[in-house]
Design an enzyme around this catalytic site. Structure first.
Site, PDB file in Angstrom:
ATOM      1  N   ARG A  44      11.324 -69.773  38.726  1.00  0.00           N
ATOM      2  CA  ARG A  44      11.537 -68.350  38.687  1.00  0.00           C
ATOM      3  C   ARG A  44      12.975 -68.037  38.855  1.00  0.00           C
ATOM      4  O   ARG A  44      13.259 -66.670  38.622  1.00  0.00           O
ATOM      5  CB  ARG A  44      10.364 -67.919  39.775  1.00  0.00           C
ATOM      6  CG  ARG A  44      10.573 -66.567  40.393  1.00  0.00           C
ATOM      7  CD  ARG A  44       9.521 -65.851  41.286  1.00  0.00           C
ATOM      8  NE  ARG A  44       9.189 -66.785  42.299  1.00  0.00           N
ATOM      9  CZ  ARG A  44       9.939 -67.261  43.463  1.00  0.00           C
ATOM     10  NH1 ARG A  44      11.061 -66.289  43.557  1.00  0.00           N
ATOM     11  NH2 ARG A  44       9.745 -67.652  44.298  1.00  0.00           N
ATOM     12  N   LYS A  73       9.861 -56.962  20.144  1.00  0.00           N
ATOM     13  CA  LYS A  73       9.800 -56.444  18.840  1.00  0.00           C
ATOM     14  C   LYS A  73      10.689 -57.136  17.896  1.00  0.00           C
ATOM     15  O   LYS A  73      10.520 -58.272  17.612  1.00  0.00           O
ATOM     16  CB  LYS A  73      10.251 -54.940  18.984  1.00  0.00           C
ATOM     17  CG  LYS A  73       9.295 -54.103  20.071  1.00  0.00           C
ATOM     18  CD  LYS A  73       7.909 -54.134  19.971  1.00  0.00           C
ATOM     19  CE  LYS A  73       7.207 -53.188  20.749  1.00  0.00           C
ATOM     20  NZ  LYS A  73       7.000 -53.489  22.310  1.00  0.00           N
ATOM     21  N   TYR A  76       9.170 -44.138  23.999  1.00  0.00           N
ATOM     22  CA  TYR A  76       7.934 -45.124  23.994  1.00  0.00           C
ATOM     23  C   TYR A  76       7.088 -44.533  25.211  1.00  0.00           C
ATOM     24  O   TYR A  76       7.605 -44.414  26.398  1.00  0.00           O
ATOM     25  CB  TYR A  76       8.374 -46.463  24.237  1.00  0.00           C
ATOM     26  CG  TYR A  76       7.388 -47.288  24.827  1.00  0.00           C
ATOM     27  CD1 TYR A  76       6.240 -47.300  24.007  1.00  0.00           C
ATOM     28  CD2 TYR A  76       7.465 -48.119  25.973  1.00  0.00           C
ATOM     29  CE1 TYR A  76       5.209 -48.062  24.468  1.00  0.00           C
ATOM     30  CE2 TYR A  76       6.530 -48.881  26.226  1.00  0.00           C
ATOM     31  CZ  TYR A  76       5.139 -49.068  25.489  1.00  0.00           C
ATOM     32  OH  TYR A  76       4.125 -49.728  25.766  1.00  0.00           O
ATOM     33  N   ASP A 114      17.654 -47.609  25.270  1.00  0.00           N
ATOM     34  CA  ASP A 114      16.719 -48.510  25.039  1.00  0.00           C
ATOM     35  C   ASP A 114      17.173 -48.761  23.339  1.00  0.00           C
ATOM     36  O   ASP A 114      16.916 -47.654  22.608  1.00  0.00           O
ATOM     37  CB  ASP A 114      15.185 -47.642  24.914  1.00  0.00           C
ATOM     38  CG  ASP A 114      14.276 -48.754  24.711  1.00  0.00           C
ATOM     39  OD1 ASP A 114      14.466 -49.625  23.715  1.00  0.00           O
ATOM     40  OD2 ASP A 114      13.056 -48.434  24.978  1.00  0.00           O
TER      41      ASP A 114
END
Length: 382
Positions: free
Chosen positions: A52, A202, A105, A177
């Site tokens: 982590r 993406k 988005y 973005d």
């Protein structure tokens, strides 16, 4: 291995990707481990303690991401929204204002409006392609100016350099973005932005087989804050996800060139079609943002949208009639996808300023043969 003098494709293949010193394997291994044996209590091997916190496979991806966006720090997350949330939680406090483009988005708007606004943050939206409108919408308490260019799904273009100057004058952190454009086509940090975010699901992953997100920035103090938020909240990308994203990035430049060529061919084939009201693609000379896009982008990308003259019914029929363009959410894979934003990716913003017109269809243009894709779209329209 990093070298800023190398070209984009060379860095995409080599940065963070040194061969395995034990075996000489040219592909770095996937470290599918949760924990690492310590030499003694608190004496870690190369700083590795628990996945982590740090993992060699994720570290390799983060070096790659930072290199391609021209930033000092890259952080890889479990999803694009996880990346955005960690950044916003590191920056915002109750009373702060977020100014966001009014065509982004839907999940980004939902994150701020449904999670951060109840906490005490205020949110407003603006047409980010209109510099004067952005200037008027900035407030003394504006902490974040959030841009997405090209925008989703109406393909608006924002002038990153001009808006970064405006945002900084107002004391705001300027976030871009860059998911649609990718670092191959657009470099927001070089244009003055403070932070770049991605859904690596993406184009960076590129094959519709991995979920992920990224934050890339130069500011050391903010990077430390975001890194702590990532560690404390735990939204890290897993080793296999990081490895798949790294593998996808190595062919990013080749794919983006083909995505862009195919999208341009489709856009040009659709201009003037009697069943369409509009084609939204910045590669068309009559697109309102064409000149800005040509100045700040290497190419115009693989995303385009169309507005059908018949409204919602015509749009739904079209979306369900294509063959090569498969009806699905998401974007940026090698295969072509068709999406009806009003009821799919942007359903959460119905009733807001971000509501997508009912006749709009979004196309994620893949890397198939362009002639086949053009034929598929024209046949569906017929």
């Amino acid at each position: 291995m990093t070298n800023d003098s190398h070209g984009f494709s060379t860095r995409a293949i080599h940065d963070g990707q040194a061969f395995d010193p034990t075996t000489g394997a040219v592909i770095p291994p996937v470290y599918l481990t949760t924990t690492f044996v310590q030499k003694a209590i608190g004496d870690l091997r190369n700083g590795y303690e628990y996945t982590r916190g740090t993992n060699p496979t994720r570290d390799a991806l983060q070096v790659q991401l930072a290199s391609l966006e021209g930033g000092r720090h890259g952080l890889s997350f479990a999803s694009g929204l996880a990346a955005e949330d960690a950044l916003l939680r590191s920056v915002l406090k109750p009373g702060d204002h977020v100014l966001m483009g009014n065509d982004v988005y839907g999940g980004t708007h939902r994150l701020v409006s449904r999670i951060h606004v109840p906490w005490g943050v205020t949110l407003s939206t603006v047409d980010a392609s209109d510099i004067d409108a952005v200037r008027q919408a900035l407030r003394p308490e504006t902490s974040v100016l959030w841009l997405e260019t090209p925008s989703n799904p109406l393909m608006r273009i924002s002038d990153i350099a001009a808006l970064a100057e405006l945002g900084h004058a107002a004391g705001a952190l300027v976030v871009v973005d860059n998911t649609f454009a990718t670092p191959y086509l657009q470099q927001p940090l070089a244009l003055g932005a403070d932070v770049v975010v991605h859904s690596t699901t993406k184009y960076l992953g590129g094959h519709s087989d991995v979920l992920g997100g990224a934050v890339v920035l130069n500011d050391d103090e903010l990077a430390e804050k975001v890194g702590f938020m990532q560690f404390a909240a735990g939204a890290v990308s897993g080793p296999l996800d990081a490895w798949l994203t790294t593998r996808g990035i190595k062919t990013l430049s080749l794919r983006m060139d083909r995505h862009s060529q195919n999208a341009q061919a489709i856009a040009e084939a659709l201009v003037g079609h009697p069943k369409l009201e509009r084609v939204y693609y910045p590669g068309l000379a009559d697109h309102p943002g064409h000149d800005i896009a040509a100045r700040q982008m290497r190419g115009f990308g693989g995303m385009l949208s169309i507005a059908l003259a018949g409204g919602a019914d015509a749009a739904r029929r079209f979306a369900e009639a294509t063959v090569l363009f498969q009806l699905a959410e998401s974007l940026g894979g090698v295969e072509s996808l068709v999406n009806y934003p009003a009821e799919m990716t942007h359903a959460s913003v119905r009733g807001t300023e971000l509501e997508v017109p009912a006749g709009v269809i979004r196309l994620s243009v893949g890397i198939e043969d362009a002639a086949d894709l053009v034929d598929d779209v024209l046949t569906a329209l017929a």
